[in-house]
Write a protein that holds these residues in place. Structure first.
Motif, PDB file in Angstrom:
ATOM      1  N   THR A  64      -1.552   6.277   2.149  1.00  0.00           N
ATOM      2  CA  THR A  64      -2.662   5.508   2.727  1.00  0.00           C
ATOM      3  C   THR A  64      -2.232   4.804   4.015  1.00  0.00           C
ATOM      4  O   THR A  64      -3.056   4.617   4.910  1.00  0.00           O
ATOM      5  N   VAL A 109       0.861  -1.179   0.000  1.00  0.00           N
ATOM      6  CA  VAL A 109       0.000   0.000   0.000  1.00  0.00           C
ATOM      7  C   VAL A 109       0.904   1.239   0.000  1.00  0.00           C
ATOM      8  O   VAL A 109       2.010   1.222   0.529  1.00  0.00           O
ATOM      9  N   THR A 110       0.444   2.326  -0.587  1.00  0.00           N
ATOM     10  CA  THR A 110       1.261   3.540  -0.652  1.00  0.00           C
ATOM     11  C   THR A 110       1.437   4.144   0.739  1.00  0.00           C
ATOM     12  O   THR A 110       0.644   3.901   1.646  1.00  0.00           O
ATOM     13  N   MET A 111       2.483   4.941   0.878  1.00  0.00           N
ATOM     14  CA  MET A 111       2.795   5.531   2.179  1.00  0.00           C
ATOM     15  C   MET A 111       1.710   6.494   2.651  1.00  0.00           C
ATOM     16  O   MET A 111       1.422   6.581   3.843  1.00  0.00           O
TER      17      MET A 111
END
Length: 69
Positions: A23, A19-21
């Motif tokens: 989020t 997951v992206t940082m």
């Protein structure tokens, strides 16, 4: 202590799944807010019997001890 372990495992799980940082930070912030709120509710429920005893003591003192003077 349980809250800290939960948050650390939650962060690790999000980072491993890719997951992206942004989020991850949003999810961690939300998880911390929920855990703090539930911790406060748990603390209030833990001291609730003492709060009831204190309220009864104040009521008894006001109605029976102070009024007789």
């Amino acid at each position: 202590m349980f809250e800290l372990i939960f948050v650390l495992v939650f962060i690790a799980t999000l980072l491993v799944t890719g997951v992206t940082m942004l989020t991850v930070f949003a999810a961690v912030g939300f998880a911390l807010a929920v855990m703090v709120l539930l911790g406060m509710v748990g603390a209030v429920l833990k001291i609730l019997p003492w709060l009831i005893v204190i309220a009864i003591g104040i009521w008894f003192f006001k109605n029976h001890v102070c009024s007789s003077r």
